[in-house]
Design an enzyme around this catalytic site. Structure first.
Site, PDB file in Angstrom:
ATOM      1  N   HIS A   1      -1.812  -5.432   1.437  1.00 30.26           N
ATOM      2  CA  HIS A   1      -3.048  -6.196   1.237  1.00 30.26           C
ATOM      3  C   HIS A   1      -2.715  -7.589   0.739  1.00 30.26           C
ATOM      4  CE1 HIS A   1      -7.040  -7.340  -0.229  1.00 30.26           C
ATOM      5  NE2 HIS A   1      -6.398  -7.846  -1.275  1.00 30.26           N
TER       6      HIS A   1
ATOM      7  N   ASN B   1      -1.787  -0.077   7.354  1.00 33.86           N
ATOM      8  CA  ASN B   1      -1.295  -1.431   7.662  1.00 33.86           C
ATOM      9  C   ASN B   1      -0.487  -2.070   6.540  1.00 33.86           C
ATOM     10  OD1 ASN B   1      -3.352  -2.143   5.969  1.00 33.86           O
ATOM     11  ND2 ASN B   1      -4.523  -3.319   7.472  1.00 33.86           N
TER      12      ASN B   1
ATOM     13  N   LYS C   1       0.830  -1.203   0.000  1.00 39.98           N
ATOM     14  CA  LYS C   1       0.000   0.000   0.000  1.00 39.98           C
ATOM     15  C   LYS C   1       0.875   1.267   0.000  1.00 39.98           C
ATOM     16  CE  LYS C   1      -3.843  -2.292   2.457  1.00 39.98           C
ATOM     17  NZ  LYS C   1      -4.681  -2.286   3.689  1.00 39.98           N
TER      18      LYS C   1
ATOM     19  N   GLU D   1      -9.519 -10.840  -7.535  1.00 42.70           N
ATOM     20  CA  GLU D   1      -8.618  -9.693  -7.407  1.00 42.70           C
ATOM     21  C   GLU D   1      -7.523  -9.723  -8.475  1.00 42.70           C
ATOM     22  OE1 GLU D   1      -9.375  -8.910  -2.629  1.00 42.70           O
ATOM     23  OE2 GLU D   1      -7.426  -9.698  -3.263  1.00 42.70           O
TER      24      GLU D   1
ATOM     25  N   TYR E   1     -12.227  -2.733  -3.064  1.00 43.30           N
ATOM     26  CA  TYR E   1     -12.755  -2.746  -1.691  1.00 43.30           C
ATOM     27  C   TYR E   1     -14.287  -2.742  -1.656  1.00 43.30           C
ATOM     28  CZ  TYR E   1      -8.168  -2.235   0.479  1.00 43.30           C
ATOM     29  OH  TYR E   1      -6.889  -2.460   0.927  1.00 43.30           O
TER      30      TYR E   1
HETATM   31  P1  DAT Z   1      -7.455  -7.148   5.689  1.00 46.00           P
HETATM   32  O1  DAT Z   1      -6.702  -6.060   4.928  1.00 46.00           O
HETATM   33  O2  DAT Z   1      -6.645  -7.702   6.821  1.00 46.00           O
HETATM   34  O3  DAT Z   1      -8.023  -8.214   4.779  1.00 46.00           O
HETATM   35  P2  DAT Z   1     -10.193  -6.135   5.929  1.00 46.00           P
HETATM   36  O4  DAT Z   1     -10.477  -6.812   4.620  1.00 46.00           O
HETATM   37  O5  DAT Z   1     -11.097  -6.417   7.070  1.00 46.00           O
HETATM   38  O6  DAT Z   1      -8.688  -6.422   6.407  1.00 46.00           O
HETATM   39  O7  DAT Z   1     -10.191  -4.565   5.708  1.00 46.00           O
HETATM   40  C1  DAT Z   1      -9.612  -4.001   4.541  1.00 46.00           C
HETATM   41  C2  DAT Z   1      -8.821  -2.785   4.944  1.00 46.00           C
HETATM   42  O8  DAT Z   1      -9.701  -1.792   5.457  1.00 46.00           O
HETATM   43  C3  DAT Z   1      -7.804  -3.034   6.062  1.00 46.00           C
HETATM   44  O9  DAT Z   1      -6.583  -3.547   5.572  1.00 46.00           O
HETATM   45  C4  DAT Z   1      -7.659  -1.682   6.657  1.00 46.00           C
HETATM   46  C5  DAT Z   1      -9.046  -1.072   6.508  1.00 46.00           C
HETATM   47  N1  DAT Z   1      -9.843  -1.272   7.738  1.00 46.00           N
HETATM   48  C6  DAT Z   1     -10.401  -2.418   8.158  1.00 46.00           C
HETATM   49  N2  DAT Z   1     -11.058  -2.252   9.322  1.00 46.00           N
HETATM   50  C7  DAT Z   1     -10.906  -0.937   9.627  1.00 46.00           C
HETATM   51  C8  DAT Z   1     -11.331  -0.105  10.698  1.00 46.00           C
HETATM   52  N3  DAT Z   1     -12.057  -0.592  11.707  1.00 46.00           N
HETATM   53  N4  DAT Z   1     -10.962   1.192  10.675  1.00 46.00           N
HETATM   54  C9  DAT Z   1     -10.239   1.708   9.668  1.00 46.00           C
HETATM   55  N5  DAT Z   1      -9.797   0.986   8.616  1.00 46.00           N
HETATM   56  C10 DAT Z   1     -10.121  -0.306   8.607  1.00 46.00           C
HETATM   57 MG    MG Z   2      -9.528  -8.138   3.382  1.00 38.29          MG
END
Ligand code: DAT
Ligand code: MG
Length: 149
Positions: free
Chosen positions: A115, A112, A9, A126, A49
């Site tokens: 991805h 974070n 990212k 994807e 997303y």
């Molecule tokens: P991952 O990237 O571990 O698959 P995810 O699919 O639940 O996680 O979420 C996608 C992204 O969205 C994640 O990398 C960071 C952001 N995100 C997730 N939960 C969040 C939250 N509670 N607040 C802010 N950003 C969040």
């Molecule tokens: Mg995810």
């Protein structure tokens, strides 16, 4: 052979961690089959997303992903979808295990670093979203017989 979509990212690129991330996938033994450094069009970020479009963080997530370039990649290997998620660590870097990419390099959930596709079916979707077939290279790494029994 299984494939997964991985993206470094904007924060990972800006913090000069692209090499470190790629190194972890390489030394694990996974095989790189596609990679491009790119600015992400907003429409692509929104599609990627889409599953999160009703979440309160959706627009800030899309803003973030489109804010600065990313490294989009496809990696291949046995069990690479879940194996990559193990290398990446939990979504929240603050609680991600040390030794994982997020656990070693991050603090905030909205920064974070990386991805990784969450399931084999998601990975297929994807990869097709981010790469054309002509951008993926099937090849036989010389070390295969030393990585796989
Ligand atoms: P991952 O990237 O571990 O698959 P995810 O699919 O639940 O996680 O979420 C996608 C992204 O969205 C994640 O990398 C960071 C952001 N995100 C997730 N939960 C969040 C939250 N509670 N607040 C802010 N950003 C969040
Ligand atoms: Mg995810």
């Amino acid at each position: 052979m299984e494939r997964t979509f991985i993206m470094i990212k904007p924060d990972g690129v800006q913090r000069n961690l692209a090499g470190e991330v790629i190194k972890r996938f390489e030394t694990k033994g996974f095989t790189l089959v596609g990679m491009k450094f790119m600015a992400v069009p907003r429409e692509l970020a929104e599609k990627h997303y889409d599953v999160h479009k009703e979440r309160p963080f959706f627009s800030s997530l899309v803003d973030f992903i489109t804010s600065s370039p990313v490294v989009a990649m496809v990696w291949e290997g046995e069990g690479v979808v879940s194996g990559a998620r193990t290398l990446i660590g939990a979504t929240n870097p603050l609680t991600a295990a040390p030794g994982t990419i997020r656990g070693d390099f991050g603090i905030s959930i909205g920064r974070n670093l990386i991805h990784g596709s969450d399931a084999i079916e998601t990975a297929k979707t994807e990869i097709a979203l981010w790469f054309g077939e002509d951008e993926l290279v099937s090849w036989q790494p010389a070390a295969s017989s030393w990585l796989y029994e």
